[in-house]
Design a protein around this motif. Structure first.
Motif, PDB file in Angstrom:
ATOM      1  N   ASN A  86      14.792 -25.791   1.523  1.00 33.15           N
ATOM      2  CA  ASN A  86      15.636 -25.813   2.711  1.00 33.15           C
ATOM      3  C   ASN A  86      15.700 -24.412   3.333  1.00 33.15           C
ATOM      4  O   ASN A  86      15.162 -23.447   2.797  1.00 33.15           O
ATOM      5  CB  ASN A  86      17.039 -26.365   2.391  1.00 33.15           C
ATOM      6  CG  ASN A  86      17.769 -25.497   1.370  1.00 33.15           C
ATOM      7  OD1 ASN A  86      17.540 -24.297   1.275  1.00 33.15           O
ATOM      8  ND2 ASN A  86      18.659 -26.113   0.611  1.00 33.15           N
ATOM      9  N   GLU A  87      16.383 -24.334   4.448  1.00 34.94           N
ATOM     10  CA  GLU A  87      16.435 -23.088   5.215  1.00 34.94           C
ATOM     11  C   GLU A  87      17.095 -21.970   4.417  1.00 34.94           C
ATOM     12  O   GLU A  87      16.663 -20.821   4.482  1.00 34.94           O
ATOM     13  CB  GLU A  87      17.201 -23.333   6.520  1.00 34.94           C
ATOM     14  CG  GLU A  87      17.108 -22.167   7.488  1.00 34.94           C
ATOM     15  CD  GLU A  87      17.784 -22.466   8.811  1.00 34.94           C
ATOM     16  OE1 GLU A  87      18.283 -21.499   9.408  1.00 34.94           O
ATOM     17  OE2 GLU A  87      17.815 -23.625   9.237  1.00 34.94           O
ATOM     18  N   MET A  88      18.145 -22.275   3.664  1.00 36.41           N
ATOM     19  CA  MET A  88      18.850 -21.268   2.886  1.00 36.41           C
ATOM     20  C   MET A  88      17.919 -20.663   1.820  1.00 36.41           C
ATOM     21  O   MET A  88      17.900 -19.451   1.598  1.00 36.41           O
ATOM     22  CB  MET A  88      20.082 -21.879   2.217  1.00 36.41           C
ATOM     23  CG  MET A  88      20.986 -20.829   1.592  1.00 36.41           C
ATOM     24  SD  MET A  88      22.483 -21.541   0.941  1.00 36.41           S
ATOM     25  CE  MET A  88      21.920 -22.043  -0.669  1.00 36.41           C
ATOM     26  N   MET A  89      17.121 -21.483   1.182  1.00 35.98           N
ATOM     27  CA  MET A  89      16.186 -20.989   0.163  1.00 35.98           C
ATOM     28  C   MET A  89      15.185 -20.003   0.781  1.00 35.98           C
ATOM     29  O   MET A  89      14.905 -18.949   0.218  1.00 35.98           O
ATOM     30  CB  MET A  89      15.412 -22.143  -0.485  1.00 35.98           C
ATOM     31  CG  MET A  89      16.236 -23.041  -1.342  1.00 35.98           C
ATOM     32  SD  MET A  89      15.160 -24.394  -1.888  1.00 35.98           S
ATOM     33  CE  MET A  89      16.212 -25.186  -3.072  1.00 35.98           C
ATOM     34  N   LEU A  90      14.659 -20.383   1.940  1.00 34.77           N
ATOM     35  CA  LEU A  90      13.677 -19.515   2.601  1.00 34.77           C
ATOM     36  C   LEU A  90      14.299 -18.212   3.054  1.00 34.77           C
ATOM     37  O   LEU A  90      13.704 -17.138   2.924  1.00 34.77           O
ATOM     38  CB  LEU A  90      13.046 -20.242   3.784  1.00 34.77           C
ATOM     39  CG  LEU A  90      12.129 -21.408   3.437  1.00 34.77           C
ATOM     40  CD1 LEU A  90      11.683 -22.128   4.705  1.00 34.77           C
ATOM     41  CD2 LEU A  90      10.925 -20.921   2.654  1.00 34.77           C
TER      42      LEU A  90
ATOM     43  N   LEU B 163      14.695 -15.983   0.127  1.00 34.25           N
ATOM     44  CA  LEU B 163      13.399 -15.515  -0.336  1.00 34.25           C
ATOM     45  C   LEU B 163      12.835 -14.403   0.538  1.00 34.25           C
ATOM     46  O   LEU B 163      12.298 -13.414   0.045  1.00 34.25           O
ATOM     47  CB  LEU B 163      12.417 -16.697  -0.372  1.00 34.25           C
ATOM     48  CG  LEU B 163      11.023 -16.402  -0.914  1.00 34.25           C
ATOM     49  CD1 LEU B 163      11.093 -15.984  -2.380  1.00 34.25           C
ATOM     50  CD2 LEU B 163      10.133 -17.603  -0.747  1.00 34.25           C
ATOM     51  N   PHE B 164      13.000 -14.525   1.854  1.00 36.13           N
ATOM     52  CA  PHE B 164      12.356 -13.569   2.765  1.00 36.13           C
ATOM     53  C   PHE B 164      13.286 -12.497   3.322  1.00 36.13           C
ATOM     54  O   PHE B 164      12.834 -11.657   4.066  1.00 36.13           O
ATOM     55  CB  PHE B 164      11.688 -14.336   3.915  1.00 36.13           C
ATOM     56  CG  PHE B 164      10.444 -15.065   3.462  1.00 36.13           C
ATOM     57  CD1 PHE B 164       9.272 -14.371   3.244  1.00 36.13           C
ATOM     58  CD2 PHE B 164      10.482 -16.431   3.241  1.00 36.13           C
ATOM     59  CE1 PHE B 164       8.137 -15.039   2.817  1.00 36.13           C
ATOM     60  CE2 PHE B 164       9.340 -17.110   2.806  1.00 36.13           C
ATOM     61  CZ  PHE B 164       8.166 -16.408   2.592  1.00 36.13           C
ATOM     62  N   ASN B 165      14.549 -12.501   2.988  1.00 31.03           N
ATOM     63  CA  ASN B 165      15.451 -11.443   3.468  1.00 31.03           C
ATOM     64  C   ASN B 165      15.234 -10.171   2.697  1.00 31.03           C
ATOM     65  O   ASN B 165      14.896 -10.084   1.597  1.00 31.03           O
ATOM     66  CB  ASN B 165      16.905 -11.863   3.377  1.00 31.03           C
ATOM     67  CG  ASN B 165      17.328 -12.626   4.616  1.00 31.03           C
ATOM     68  OD1 ASN B 165      16.620 -12.616   5.614  1.00 31.03           O
ATOM     69  ND2 ASN B 165      18.460 -13.283   4.539  1.00 31.03           N
TER      70      ASN B 165
END
Length: 191
Positions: free
Chosen positions: A182-186, A189-191
């Motif tokens: 989901n968006e929160m996982m991504l 991961l990328f922040n």
């Protein structure tokens, strides 16, 4: 190789730690005894530091200065003096032989027009690539059938394994993500 007598004398082996203004004043003080000085050129650039040009009004003055001051200890270093290879611009203007020289370009510096052309070509190539990518329909990723051991089954449909090489971009295109992503996982991961 002897250089013919000239209005301008070239001095090197000067102390590089002396400030430019102080160097010019000191050179003027010691060379003005030989005749009228039109100009003194001294620079602190890497290529020109430790060197100076003294421009006299007449050649006899420059000749006397060269003979008298050769090896003279100036700021704890013996001066090396010779005639300048070319007339200074000031003397050439007085003689009426002055020809303006084109400015030299650094080896790594390109003409402005060439830079603009290269930038324009690079931008056009990027735009062309973006248009081609936009025209291509997105191909659905086909899940490969797995055998019992978790290895892709032989003979089944095969998904593209790698993307063609793309230019650097701020947007990442992710493929083959698990369905539960989901968006929160991504963002984590990328922040």
């Amino acid at each position: 190789m002897d250089i013919r007598p000239n209005h301008t004398i070239y001095i090197n082996n000067l102390n590089e730690k002396i400030k430019k203004d102080e160097l010019k004043k000191s050179l003027y003080a010691i060379f003005s005894q030989f005749g009228q000085i039109l100009d003194i050129v001294a620079m602190k650039t890497l290529k020109m530091r430790g060197q100076a040009f003294v421009i006299f009004k007449d050649i006899n003055s420059s000749t006397n200065a060269l003979r008298s001051m050769q090896g003279f200890p100036f700021y704890d270093k013996p001066m090396r003096i010779q005639y300048s290879k070319k007339d200074s611009d000031m003397v050439a203007k007085m003689k009426g032989t002055f020809v303006e020289r084109p400015k030299k370009q650094k080896k790594d510096e390109e003409p402005q027009e060439l830079k603009k052309r290269k930038r324009g070509q690079a931008n056009a190539a990027r735009e062309k690539l973006a248009k081609e990518q936009a025209r291509q329909p997105l191909q659905p990723v086909v899940q490969q059938p797995m055998d019992g051991a978790g290895v892709p089954a032989v003979g089944g449909p095969v998904a593209p394994t790698s993307m063609p090489e793309q230019p650097p971009n701020q947007i990442l295109f992710l493929t083959n993500l698990p369905e539960e992503t989901n968006e929160m996982m991504l963002s984590m991961l990328f922040n």
